[in-house]
Design a protein around this motif. Sequence first.
Motif, mmCIF file in Angstrom:
data_model
loop_
_atom_site.group_PDB
_atom_site.id
_atom_site.type_symbol
_atom_site.label_atom_id
_atom_site.label_comp_id
_atom_site.label_asym_id
_atom_site.label_seq_id
_atom_site.Cartn_x
_atom_site.Cartn_y
_atom_site.Cartn_z
ATOM 1 N N UNK A 185 7.436 -2.996 2.925
ATOM 2 C CA UNK A 185 8.463 -3.526 2.020
ATOM 3 C C UNK A 185 9.747 -2.719 2.107
ATOM 4 N N UNK A 186 9.631 -1.417 2.344
ATOM 5 C CA UNK A 186 10.829 -0.567 2.465
ATOM 6 C C UNK A 186 11.684 -1.037 3.646
ATOM 7 N N UNK A 187 11.004 -1.323 4.741
ATOM 8 C CA UNK A 187 11.709 -1.782 5.952
ATOM 9 C C UNK A 187 12.422 -3.117 5.685
ATOM 10 N N UNK A 188 11.701 -4.060 5.057
ATOM 11 C CA UNK A 188 12.275 -5.394 4.822
ATOM 12 C C UNK A 188 13.367 -5.331 3.758
ATOM 13 N N UNK A 189 13.170 -4.475 2.767
ATOM 14 C CA UNK A 189 14.180 -4.346 1.701
ATOM 15 C C UNK A 189 15.487 -3.752 2.263
ATOM 16 N N UNK A 190 15.378 -2.882 3.236
ATOM 17 C CA UNK A 190 16.604 -2.353 3.870
ATOM 18 C C UNK A 190 17.423 -3.464 4.525
ATOM 19 N N UNK A 221 0.855 -1.191 0.000
ATOM 20 C CA UNK A 221 0.000 0.000 0.000
ATOM 21 C C UNK A 221 0.888 1.237 0.000
ATOM 22 N N UNK A 222 1.296 1.744 1.154
ATOM 23 C CA UNK A 222 2.211 2.907 1.187
ATOM 24 C C UNK A 222 3.633 2.487 0.791
ATOM 25 N N UNK A 223 3.958 1.202 0.985
ATOM 26 C CA UNK A 223 5.304 0.712 0.719
ATOM 27 C C UNK A 223 6.196 0.657 1.953
ATOM 28 N N UNK A 237 4.127 0.829 -5.378
ATOM 29 C CA UNK A 237 4.698 0.097 -6.521
ATOM 30 C C UNK A 237 6.212 0.203 -6.623
ATOM 31 N N UNK A 238 6.824 1.342 -6.273
ATOM 32 C CA UNK A 238 8.299 1.401 -6.365
ATOM 33 C C UNK A 238 9.011 0.387 -5.464
ATOM 34 N N UNK A 239 8.316 -0.123 -4.454
ATOM 35 C CA UNK A 239 8.968 -1.040 -3.513
ATOM 36 C C UNK A 239 8.825 -2.503 -3.909
ATOM 37 N N UNK A 240 7.971 -2.806 -4.890
ATOM 38 C CA UNK A 240 7.707 -4.221 -5.204
ATOM 39 C C UNK A 240 8.301 -4.567 -6.558
ATOM 40 N N UNK A 241 8.899 -5.791 -6.656
ATOM 41 C CA UNK A 241 9.521 -6.204 -7.926
ATOM 42 C C UNK A 241 8.514 -6.883 -8.862
ATOM 43 N N UNK A 242 7.608 -7.689 -8.272
ATOM 44 C CA UNK A 242 6.611 -8.397 -9.081
ATOM 45 C C UNK A 242 5.266 -8.375 -8.362
ATOM 46 N N UNK A 243 4.196 -7.987 -9.079
ATOM 47 C CA UNK A 243 2.857 -8.093 -8.512
ATOM 48 C C UNK A 243 1.897 -8.465 -9.630
ATOM 49 N N UNK A 244 0.694 -8.887 -9.235
ATOM 50 C CA UNK A 244 -0.267 -9.357 -10.242
ATOM 51 C C UNK A 244 -1.282 -8.274 -10.599
#
Length: 172
Positions: free
Chosen positions: A116-121, A111-113, A138-145
């Motif tokens: 994923x931002x936290x986990x990607x760090x 949603x806000x990202x 969307x900038x934080x996710x590599x693949x979505x449906x």
Amino acid sequence: MTDRLPHEKGFHISWDQIHRDSRALAWRLDGRGPDDGAWKAVVAITRGGMAPAMIVARELDIRTVDTISVMSYHSGGGKADQRREARVLKSPDTAMMGDGTGVLIVDDLVDSGKTLELVRDLYPQAHFATVYAKPEGEPQVDTFITGVSQDTWIFFPWDMALQYVEPYRGQD
Ligand SMILES: O=P(O)(O)OC[C@H]1O[C@H](OP(=O)(O)OP(=O)(O)O)[C@H](O)[C@@H]1O
Ligand SMILES: [Mg+2]
């Protein structure tokens, strides 16, 4: 009480639809790992990522499955200046994770990202996949449906129950 407001629209997902969409995610990810296409492990971001992660692991025959527990919350004073923050409550196996290379990290939606931002760090080389995505995340996710608008609240089957609704044209 959900932080559903001020979302204007509701997108209600059935068990059948989350199953179909999670299988589509698995097929999208197949053969895209770093080592001859294979993925080393699947990590679910609890709790919403657990059902999609199980389906992805089953479809891609991955038996190394772990979890990272992330809790998001609102910080700050009054409603107006509340910021959505996230923190890790439980981490996956450190030795298995490394920098995330070859690891599929799966969640139900972005949603806000912030999550994923936290986990990607923590695991910058992991591949981040969600079933649904809103534009802000969307900038934080590599693949979505499936993309949904930012003002849509997604209702997942684990948050709903079948219930009676009145006929469209009530009795006089
Ligand atoms: O992109 P963001 O704005 O961070 O929002 C997305 C996250 O929010 C929801 O989880 P939640 O934090 O509600 O916890 P849960 O999965 O345990 O229900 C959802 O499952 C994602 O993990
Ligand atoms: Mg979640």
